[in-house]
Design an enzyme around this catalytic site. Structure first.
Site, PDB file in Angstrom:
ATOM      1  N   GLY A  22       9.097  31.283   0.579  1.00 11.96           N
ATOM      2  CA  GLY A  22       9.467  29.865   0.691  1.00 11.96           C
ATOM      3  C   GLY A  22       8.449  28.959   0.032  1.00 11.96           C
ATOM      4  N   ALA A  23       7.921  29.413  -1.109  1.00  8.27           N
ATOM      5  CA  ALA A  23       6.898  28.610  -1.800  1.00  8.27           C
ATOM      6  C   ALA A  23       7.517  27.530  -2.683  1.00  8.27           C
ATOM      7  CB  ALA A  23       5.998  29.529  -2.633  1.00  8.27           C
ATOM      8  N   GLY A  26       7.899  22.259   0.516  1.00  9.50           N
ATOM      9  CA  GLY A  26       7.205  22.017   1.772  1.00  9.50           C
ATOM     10  C   GLY A  26       5.860  22.713   1.930  1.00  9.50           C
ATOM     11  N   GLY A  28       5.072  25.925   2.105  1.00 10.88           N
ATOM     12  CA  GLY A  28       4.827  27.086   1.242  1.00 10.88           C
ATOM     13  C   GLY A  28       4.244  26.666  -0.095  1.00 10.88           C
ATOM     14  N   SER A 151       6.482  27.947  15.401  1.00 10.71           N
ATOM     15  CA  SER A 151       6.693  26.524  15.678  1.00 10.71           C
ATOM     16  C   SER A 151       6.421  26.280  17.157  1.00 10.71           C
ATOM     17  CB  SER A 151       8.151  26.170  15.361  1.00 10.71           C
ATOM     18  OG  SER A 151       8.537  24.987  16.021  1.00 10.71           O
ATOM     19  N   TYR A 176      17.308  28.285  16.559  1.00 18.25           N
ATOM     20  CA  TYR A 176      16.048  28.117  15.802  1.00 18.25           C
ATOM     21  C   TYR A 176      14.866  28.536  16.682  1.00 18.25           C
ATOM     22  CZ  TYR A 176      12.194  25.846  13.286  1.00 18.25           C
ATOM     23  OH  TYR A 176      11.010  25.601  12.634  1.00 18.25           O
TER      24      TYR A 176
HETATM   25  N1  LIG Z   1       7.994  21.129   8.882  1.00 14.79           N
HETATM   26  C1  LIG Z   1       7.759  21.275  10.181  1.00 14.79           C
HETATM   27  O1  LIG Z   1       7.562  20.283  10.936  1.00 14.79           O
HETATM   28  C2  LIG Z   1       7.736  22.640  10.783  1.00 14.79           C
HETATM   29  C3  LIG Z   1       7.450  22.739  12.152  1.00 14.79           C
HETATM   30  C4  LIG Z   1       7.359  23.991  12.721  1.00 14.79           C
HETATM   31  C5  LIG Z   1       7.548  25.120  11.942  1.00 14.79           C
HETATM   32  N2  LIG Z   1       7.843  25.004  10.614  1.00 14.79           N
HETATM   33  C6  LIG Z   1       8.040  26.246   9.849  1.00 14.79           C
HETATM   34  O2  LIG Z   1       7.382  26.142   8.604  1.00 14.79           O
HETATM   35  C7  LIG Z   1       8.020  26.999   7.655  1.00 14.79           C
HETATM   36  C8  LIG Z   1       8.182  26.279   6.322  1.00 14.79           C
HETATM   37  O3  LIG Z   1       9.079  25.212   6.493  1.00 14.79           O
HETATM   38  P1  LIG Z   1       8.923  23.813   5.728  1.00 14.79           P
HETATM   39  O4  LIG Z   1       8.692  22.794   6.761  1.00 14.79           O
HETATM   40  O5  LIG Z   1       8.019  23.929   4.584  1.00 14.79           O
HETATM   41  O6  LIG Z   1      10.446  23.619   5.240  1.00 14.79           O
HETATM   42  P2  LIG Z   1      11.073  23.493   3.777  1.00 14.79           P
HETATM   43  O7  LIG Z   1      10.375  22.458   2.982  1.00 14.79           O
HETATM   44  O8  LIG Z   1      12.548  23.327   4.021  1.00 14.79           O
HETATM   45  O9  LIG Z   1      10.788  24.901   3.118  1.00 14.79           O
HETATM   46  C9  LIG Z   1      11.482  26.044   3.526  1.00 14.79           C
HETATM   47  C10 LIG Z   1      11.339  27.082   2.449  1.00 14.79           C
HETATM   48  O10 LIG Z   1      12.047  28.261   2.874  1.00 14.79           O
HETATM   49  C11 LIG Z   1      12.849  28.672   1.795  1.00 14.79           C
HETATM   50  N3  LIG Z   1      14.016  29.457   2.222  1.00 14.79           N
HETATM   51  C12 LIG Z   1      15.030  29.066   3.017  1.00 14.79           C
HETATM   52  N4  LIG Z   1      15.929  30.059   3.110  1.00 14.79           N
HETATM   53  C13 LIG Z   1      15.467  31.085   2.362  1.00 14.79           C
HETATM   54  C14 LIG Z   1      15.964  32.365   2.050  1.00 14.79           C
HETATM   55  N5  LIG Z   1      17.144  32.802   2.494  1.00 14.79           N
HETATM   56  N6  LIG Z   1      15.227  33.167   1.239  1.00 14.79           N
HETATM   57  C15 LIG Z   1      14.052  32.730   0.754  1.00 14.79           C
HETATM   58  N7  LIG Z   1      13.540  31.521   0.989  1.00 14.79           N
HETATM   59  C16 LIG Z   1      14.250  30.703   1.796  1.00 14.79           C
HETATM   60  C17 LIG Z   1      13.255  27.393   1.110  1.00 14.79           C
HETATM   61  O11 LIG Z   1      13.755  27.660  -0.181  1.00 14.79           O
HETATM   62  P3  LIG Z   1      14.594  26.554  -1.026  1.00 14.79           P
HETATM   63  O12 LIG Z   1      13.555  25.696  -1.670  1.00 14.79           O
HETATM   64  O13 LIG Z   1      15.367  27.398  -1.983  1.00 14.79           O
HETATM   65  O14 LIG Z   1      15.448  25.826  -0.035  1.00 14.79           O
HETATM   66  C18 LIG Z   1      11.947  26.660   1.107  1.00 14.79           C
HETATM   67  O15 LIG Z   1      11.104  27.102   0.072  1.00 14.79           O
HETATM   68  C19 LIG Z   1       9.318  27.436   8.312  1.00 14.79           C
HETATM   69  O16 LIG Z   1       9.173  28.757   8.783  1.00 14.79           O
HETATM   70  C20 LIG Z   1       9.489  26.489   9.487  1.00 14.79           C
HETATM   71  O17 LIG Z   1      10.197  27.073  10.558  1.00 14.79           O
HETATM   72  C21 LIG Z   1       7.924  23.789  10.020  1.00 14.79           C
END
Ligand SMILES: NC(=O)c1ccc[n+]([C@@H]2O[C@H](COP(=O)([O-])OP(=O)(O)OC[C@H]3O[C@@H](n4cnc5c(N)ncnc54)[C@H](OP(=O)(O)O)[C@@H]3O)[C@@H](O)[C@H]2O)c1
Length: 309
Positions: A22-23, A26, A28, A151, A176
């Site tokens: 997921g790089a 966000g 990643g 999370s 989730y």
């Molecule tokens: N942001 C927060 O407040 C928060 C809080 C708690 C936990 N988290 C955790 O942090 C992690 C990163 O999330 P983020 O906040 O950075 O969200 P994000 O910006 O939506 O990034 C999510 C990433 O996961 C990728 N992804 C989704 N489905 C996938 C799949 N089937 N195969 C491969 N890659 C996939 C996305 O790819 P695309 O670019 O192609 O969509 C994107 O690169 C997650 O595990 C989330 O649960 C985040």
């Protein structure tokens, strides 16, 4: 350690290799960029390689020394995970850091290519399979780490073994929370199994607090997206801050396996990395063992040398 730890404290990573799922967005993206800035050779594992390439270029524009590669990985498809692991393992002799970061949050019920509920399938099962397939590479490195991203919502999660895929009853946020609890149960069970076999690889967990990324709007129902976007603007910390616990877990020397790193602010919503407490449910060894066995069955990925904890 922990007080106001920032990316300039990441030790030199020259000569080390990392893989960030997921790089393409966000947290990643930030993790990949900062690891590369510290000298690590980083693979951006993305389901959309075009988006991944654009991100790699944007990183290189600010970190001209970055050593990056982009590889296709769709965690919602176990065949894609296997293909990725085959390609990746054939091209390398070791992996020092695996950051299991990719995730989706609270969509209307959908399923992966293999028929798993999308969040359980992507967030947990995809990473479970990926890690199992990369174990040999990790164990070929000196003190490799696996960082699983959870999370604070894991605290309201419950592993519903009778209805893991939400077929009988699906609640978006519950599903989730279940997947994020599964991330922690996996991280801790992996650590126990690594220690039991005297491995030099360590498994840790991290969470970002509340960070403004596309997570809150990517797959949630259209009607709730404006509310989520407003929440991001008003209450969230930046993705750069949210990525700090992940970077800390991945790079701070001497951290014990099995620790959980999150922000030090009130309610762990924002702040600088520190060791935080997982819920009691996340530390339940019986649930972790059962989830491990079910995950092996569902994905078909057997951790051959990790039979017992
Ligand atoms: N942001 C927060 O407040 C928060 C809080 C708690 C936990 N988290 C955790 O942090 C992690 C990163 O999330 P983020 O906040 O950075 O969200 P994000 O910006 O939506 O990034 C999510 C990433 O996961 C990728 N992804 C989704 N489905 C996938 C799949 N089937 N195969 C491969 N890659 C996939 C996305 O790819 P695309 O670019 O192609 O969509 C994107 O690169 C997650 O595990 C989330 O649960 C985040």
């Amino acid at each position: 350690m922990g007080a106001k730890w920032e990316t300039d404290q990441i030790p030199d990573q020259t000569g080390r290799t990392g893989l960030v799922t997921g790089a393409s967005s966000g947290l990643g993206l930030v993790v990949a960029r900062e690891l590369a800035r510290a000298g690590m050779e980083v693979t951006l594992a993305c389901r959309d390689t075009g988006k991944g390439q654009a991100v790699a270029e944007s990183i290189t524009s600010v970190v001209p020394t970055a050593r990056l590669s982009v590889e296709e990985l769709d965690l919602a498809n176990i065949t894609s995970v296997r293909r990725f692991a085959d390609r990746f393992s054939a091209a390398r002799d070791r992996l020092d850091l695996l950051v299991n970061n990719a995730g989706v949050m609270a969509p209307p019920r959908r399923v992966t290519a293999d028929g798993f509920e999308l969040q359980f399938g992507t967030n947990h099962l995809g990473h479970f399979a990926l890690t199992g397939l990369l174990c040999d590479l990790l164990e070929s490195a000196d003190k490799a780490r696996v960082v699983s991203v959870s999370s604070t919502l894991h605290k309201v999660g419950r592993i519903d073994f009778e209805d893991l895929q939400g077929e009988r009853r699906y609640r978006r946020v519950r599903a989730y929370a279940q997947s994020k609890l599964a991330n922690l149960l996996f991280a801790f069970e992996l650590e126990r199994r690594l220690r039991a076999r005297g491995s030099t690889t360590f498994s840790l967990a991290a969470h970002p607090g509340f960070a403004a990324t596309s997570l809150q709007t990517a797959v949630t129902p259209r009607l709730v997206r404006p509310v989520m976007a407003m929440g991001n603007r008003l209450a969230a910390q930046s993705a750069d801050m949210g990525a700090l616990p992940l970077l800390y877990a991945g790079t701070v020397p001497g951290l014990a396996g099995g620790v959980f790193i999150g922000p030090d602010g009130r309610g762990e919503k924002r702040g600088y990395p520190t060791v935080v407490m997982p819920s009691r449910a996340a530390q339940d060894e019986e649930t972790a063992r059962r989830l491990w066995e079910v995950s092996e069955e569902l994905t078909g990925v057997q951790y051959r040398r990790f039979a017992t904890a």
